[in-house]
Design an enzyme around this catalytic site. Structure first.
Site, PDB file in Angstrom:
ATOM      1  N   HIS A 147       0.831  -1.216   0.000  1.00  0.00           N
ATOM      2  CA  HIS A 147       0.000   0.000   0.000  1.00  0.00           C
ATOM      3  C   HIS A 147       0.865   1.266   0.000  1.00  0.00           C
ATOM      4  O   HIS A 147       0.354   2.351   0.284  1.00  0.00           O
ATOM      5  CB  HIS A 147      -0.964   0.005   1.198  1.00  0.00           C
ATOM      6  N   GLY A 149      -1.984  -9.230  12.479  1.00  0.00           N
ATOM      7  CA  GLY A 149      -2.503  -7.889  12.753  1.00  0.00           C
ATOM      8  C   GLY A 149      -3.229  -7.203  11.627  1.00  0.00           C
ATOM      9  O   GLY A 149      -3.069  -5.999  11.440  1.00  0.00           O
TER      10      GLY A 149
HETATM   11  C1  BJW Z   1      -3.371  -6.507  16.601  1.00  0.00           C
HETATM   12  C2  BJW Z   1      -2.844  -5.819  17.651  1.00  0.00           C
HETATM   13  C3  BJW Z   1      -1.652  -6.308  18.161  1.00  0.00           C
HETATM   14  C4  BJW Z   1      -4.610  -4.804  17.129  1.00  0.00           C
HETATM   15  N1  BJW Z   1      -1.089  -7.393  17.624  1.00  0.00           N
HETATM   16  N2  BJW Z   1      -2.796  -7.580  16.073  1.00  0.00           N
HETATM   17  C5  BJW Z   1     -13.602  -6.699  -3.775  1.00  0.00           C
HETATM   18  C6  BJW Z   1     -14.753  -6.732  -3.000  1.00  0.00           C
HETATM   19  C7  BJW Z   1     -15.173  -5.582  -2.306  1.00  0.00           C
HETATM   20  C8  BJW Z   1     -14.452  -4.393  -2.372  1.00  0.00           C
HETATM   21  C9  BJW Z   1     -13.311  -4.383  -3.141  1.00  0.00           C
HETATM   22  C10 BJW Z   1     -12.896  -5.500  -3.819  1.00  0.00           C
HETATM   23  N3  BJW Z   1     -11.747  -5.197  -4.485  1.00  0.00           N
HETATM   24  C11 BJW Z   1     -11.432  -3.929  -4.219  1.00  0.00           C
HETATM   25  C12 BJW Z   1     -12.375  -3.403  -3.422  1.00  0.00           C
HETATM   26  C13 BJW Z   1     -12.388  -2.017  -2.910  1.00  0.00           C
HETATM   27  C14 BJW Z   1     -11.441  -1.769  -1.770  1.00  0.00           C
HETATM   28  C15 BJW Z   1     -11.836  -2.617  -0.562  1.00  0.00           C
HETATM   29  O1  BJW Z   1     -11.240  -3.616  -0.243  1.00  0.00           O
HETATM   30  N4  BJW Z   1     -12.846  -2.203   0.165  1.00  0.00           N
HETATM   31  C16 BJW Z   1     -13.313  -2.941   1.353  1.00  0.00           C
HETATM   32  C17 BJW Z   1     -13.149  -2.064   2.597  1.00  0.00           C
HETATM   33  C18 BJW Z   1     -14.700  -3.391   1.133  1.00  0.00           C
HETATM   34  N5  BJW Z   1     -10.060  -2.029  -2.180  1.00  0.00           N
HETATM   35  C19 BJW Z   1      -9.392  -1.164  -2.906  1.00  0.00           C
HETATM   36  O2  BJW Z   1      -9.906  -0.140  -3.295  1.00  0.00           O
HETATM   37  C20 BJW Z   1      -7.959  -1.508  -3.259  1.00  0.00           C
HETATM   38  N6  BJW Z   1      -7.764  -1.340  -4.652  1.00  0.00           N
HETATM   39  C21 BJW Z   1      -8.100  -2.272  -5.548  1.00  0.00           C
HETATM   40  O3  BJW Z   1      -8.418  -3.392  -5.245  1.00  0.00           O
HETATM   41  O4  BJW Z   1      -8.019  -1.825  -6.855  1.00  0.00           O
HETATM   42  C22 BJW Z   1      -8.797  -2.494  -7.841  1.00  0.00           C
HETATM   43  C23 BJW Z   1     -10.268  -2.202  -7.610  1.00  0.00           C
HETATM   44  C24 BJW Z   1     -10.676  -0.939  -7.207  1.00  0.00           C
HETATM   45  C25 BJW Z   1     -12.029  -0.670  -6.971  1.00  0.00           C
HETATM   46  C26 BJW Z   1     -12.977  -1.680  -7.116  1.00  0.00           C
HETATM   47  C27 BJW Z   1     -12.558  -2.947  -7.496  1.00  0.00           C
HETATM   48  C28 BJW Z   1     -11.186  -3.204  -7.751  1.00  0.00           C
HETATM   49  C29 BJW Z   1      -7.012  -0.551  -2.569  1.00  0.00           C
HETATM   50  C30 BJW Z   1      -7.026  -0.668  -1.094  1.00  0.00           C
HETATM   51  C31 BJW Z   1      -6.113   0.383  -0.486  1.00  0.00           C
HETATM   52  C32 BJW Z   1      -6.210   0.430   1.028  1.00  0.00           C
HETATM   53  N7  BJW Z   1      -5.554   1.596   1.494  1.00  0.00           N
HETATM   54  C33 BJW Z   1      -5.411   1.812   2.926  1.00  0.00           C
HETATM   55  C34 BJW Z   1      -4.771   3.193   3.149  1.00  0.00           C
HETATM   56  C35 BJW Z   1      -3.289   3.156   2.759  1.00  0.00           C
HETATM   57  C36 BJW Z   1      -2.644   4.471   2.954  1.00  0.00           C
HETATM   58  C37 BJW Z   1      -2.564   4.914   4.390  1.00  0.00           C
HETATM   59  O5  BJW Z   1      -2.228   4.131   5.282  1.00  0.00           O
HETATM   60  O6  BJW Z   1      -2.822   6.069   4.606  1.00  0.00           O
HETATM   61  O7  BJW Z   1      -4.606   0.784   3.492  1.00  0.00           O
HETATM   62  S1  BJW Z   1      -6.947   1.677   3.815  1.00  0.00           S
HETATM   63  C38 BJW Z   1      -6.251   0.909   5.232  1.00  0.00           C
HETATM   64  O8  BJW Z   1      -6.767  -0.444   5.359  1.00  0.00           O
HETATM   65  C39 BJW Z   1      -4.750   0.753   4.927  1.00  0.00           C
HETATM   66  C40 BJW Z   1      -4.471  -0.604   5.469  1.00  0.00           C
HETATM   67  O9  BJW Z   1      -3.278  -1.116   4.896  1.00  0.00           O
HETATM   68  C41 BJW Z   1      -5.709  -1.375   5.115  1.00  0.00           C
HETATM   69  C42 BJW Z   1      -5.904  -2.613   5.928  1.00  0.00           C
HETATM   70  O10 BJW Z   1      -6.098  -2.312   7.280  1.00  0.00           O
HETATM   71  P1  BJW Z   1      -5.477  -3.271   8.380  1.00  0.00           P
HETATM   72  O11 BJW Z   1      -4.008  -3.247   8.291  1.00  0.00           O
HETATM   73  O12 BJW Z   1      -6.121  -4.588   8.299  1.00  0.00           O
HETATM   74  O13 BJW Z   1      -5.843  -2.478   9.716  1.00  0.00           O
HETATM   75  P2  BJW Z   1      -7.156  -2.562  10.615  1.00  0.00           P
HETATM   76  O14 BJW Z   1      -7.171  -1.370  11.502  1.00  0.00           O
HETATM   77  O15 BJW Z   1      -8.361  -2.791   9.798  1.00  0.00           O
HETATM   78  O16 BJW Z   1      -6.969  -3.890  11.486  1.00  0.00           O
HETATM   79  C43 BJW Z   1      -6.006  -3.980  12.514  1.00  0.00           C
HETATM   80  C44 BJW Z   1      -6.009  -5.408  13.041  1.00  0.00           C
HETATM   81  O17 BJW Z   1      -4.954  -5.528  13.987  1.00  0.00           O
HETATM   82  C45 BJW Z   1      -7.307  -5.808  13.782  1.00  0.00           C
HETATM   83  O18 BJW Z   1      -7.727  -7.090  13.322  1.00  0.00           O
HETATM   84  C46 BJW Z   1      -6.875  -5.902  15.253  1.00  0.00           C
HETATM   85  O19 BJW Z   1      -7.565  -6.918  15.981  1.00  0.00           O
HETATM   86  C47 BJW Z   1      -5.421  -6.245  15.103  1.00  0.00           C
HETATM   87  N8  BJW Z   1      -4.580  -5.834  16.225  1.00  0.00           N
HETATM   88  N9  BJW Z   1      -3.716  -4.735  17.940  1.00  0.00           N
HETATM   89  C48 BJW Z   1      -1.743  -7.998  16.567  1.00  0.00           C
HETATM   90  N10 BJW Z   1      -1.067  -5.697  19.228  1.00  0.00           N
END
Ligand code: BJW
Length: 249
Positions: A117, A185
């Site tokens: 990302h 995570g």
């Molecule tokens: C612990 C802990 C400890 C706590 N130890 N663990 C197919 C179906 C539906 C939707 C889509 C699809 N394909 C694409 C989409 C759209 C979209 C998407 O997925 N939307 C969903 C939300 C529904 N995806 C996209 O748009 C992606 N692009 C793409 O696929 O292009 C083609 C396309 C586009 C449009 C339509 C179709 C196809 C791009 C995604 C980009 C995500 N960007 C971000 C921001 C990055 C920049 C920034 O940081 O500023 O990335 S969003 C944000 O979420 C960031 C993260 O990397 C990402 C994931 O979050 P993460 O890391 O999982 O964090 P959290 O907070 O959610 O979870 C934390 C976890 O840690 C929890 O489980 C806790 O329990 C745990 N935890 N403490 C271990 N101590």
């Protein structure tokens, strides 16, 4: 602690892929996206991490990044990051795919990694597409501008944007060919990375999750270790080291 079904997968030649999300950096004080601390001024990530939000209000989006860059600049890699860096030293067929943009894995010592990302210490000109490093904290000018006068944006992947095709191709290849997939995570809701555990499992990999909470990935995981990454991973790496030593004293 580890079941035999996992221990038997651990060999010097094991292809290990690690996927990390925001949870790995939580113990370094970096807010996760979907946790209680993930809201900034009541905005959710989905409201700020989009090109639409940036076009509408680049100052607001940059203020969010400036706040996060401040936190991350003061943060240090935690025992979870260090354990993953140790895995890279232990296993030659190791690779890390991180969704995090904070750069903490690199600071912990990982070199075989893809920041799928992007990285918020890089900025990109919205007109020329040129990418440059930028460590200014706090930013002198918000929103920052390129020398050409156009707006700069963080060099990260926002919702609705495509991931770098080379990064995506390489990551899928790694995930589809690994023996062991360790997922740490991540809430497992953001595509396409959220589907990687299924890709690995379909091709016979052992999927191991480390997360204090249950996630959609838990349903595909062969084993879910419930706990904080900074506590679980050092013990896990110690056990992996012991298994490797027992096989190749
Ligand atoms: C612990 C802990 C400890 C706590 N130890 N663990 C197919 C179906 C539906 C939707 C889509 C699809 N394909 C694409 C989409 C759209 C979209 C998407 O997925 N939307 C969903 C939300 C529904 N995806 C996209 O748009 C992606 N692009 C793409 O696929 O292009 C083609 C396309 C586009 C449009 C339509 C179709 C196809 C791009 C995604 C980009 C995500 N960007 C971000 C921001 C990055 C920049 C920034 O940081 O500023 O990335 S969003 C944000 O979420 C960031 C993260 O990397 C990402 C994931 O979050 P993460 O890391 O999982 O964090 P959290 O907070 O959610 O979870 C934390 C976890 O840690 C929890 O489980 C806790 O329990 C745990 N935890 N403490 C271990 N101590």
């Amino acid at each position: 602690m580890l079941p035999e079904s996992l221990r038997e997968r651990i060999r010097p030649e094991t292809k290990l892929v690690v996927i990390t999300g925001a949870g790995i950096s939580a113990e370094s004080g970096v807010p996760t996206f979907r946790g209680e601390d993930g809201l900034w001024r009541r905005f959710r990530a989905e409201e700020l991490a989009t090109s639409w939000a940036f076009q509408r209000d680049p100052k607001l989006v940059w203020e969010w990044y400036d706040w996060r860059r401040g936190i991350i600049s003061r943060a240090k890699p935690n025992p979870g990051h260090l354990a993953i860096a140790e895995l890279e030293r232990l296993l030659p067929n190791f690779y890390l795919i991180t969704q995090n943009v904070d750069g903490l894995h690199r600071r912990a010592g990982n070199r075989k990694l893809v920041e799928i990302h992007g990285n918020l210490w890089f900025v990109r000109c919205t007109r020329e597409g040129t990418v440059t490093e930028n460590y200014e904290v706090p930013l002198k000018e918000i929103p920052p501008r390129c020398r050409c006068g156009a707006l700069l944006r963080p060099h990260v992947v926002w919702f609705g944007e495509s991931l770098d095709p080379d990064d995506l191709r390489r990551s899928l290849e790694l995930v589809r060919n690994c023996d062991l997939l360790l997922v740490v995570g991540t809430s497992g809701v953001v595509q396409p990375v959220a589907s990687f555990p299924w890709e690995a499992k379909e091709r016979g990999a052992f999927v191991l999750e480390v997360n204090p909470q249950s996630t959609p990935i838990s349903s595909v995981a062969d084993l879910s270790l419930r706990g904080k990454a900074g506590e679980v991973l050092p013990k896990l790496v110690e056990e992996i080291r012991e298994v490797l030593l027992r096989r190749h004293p």
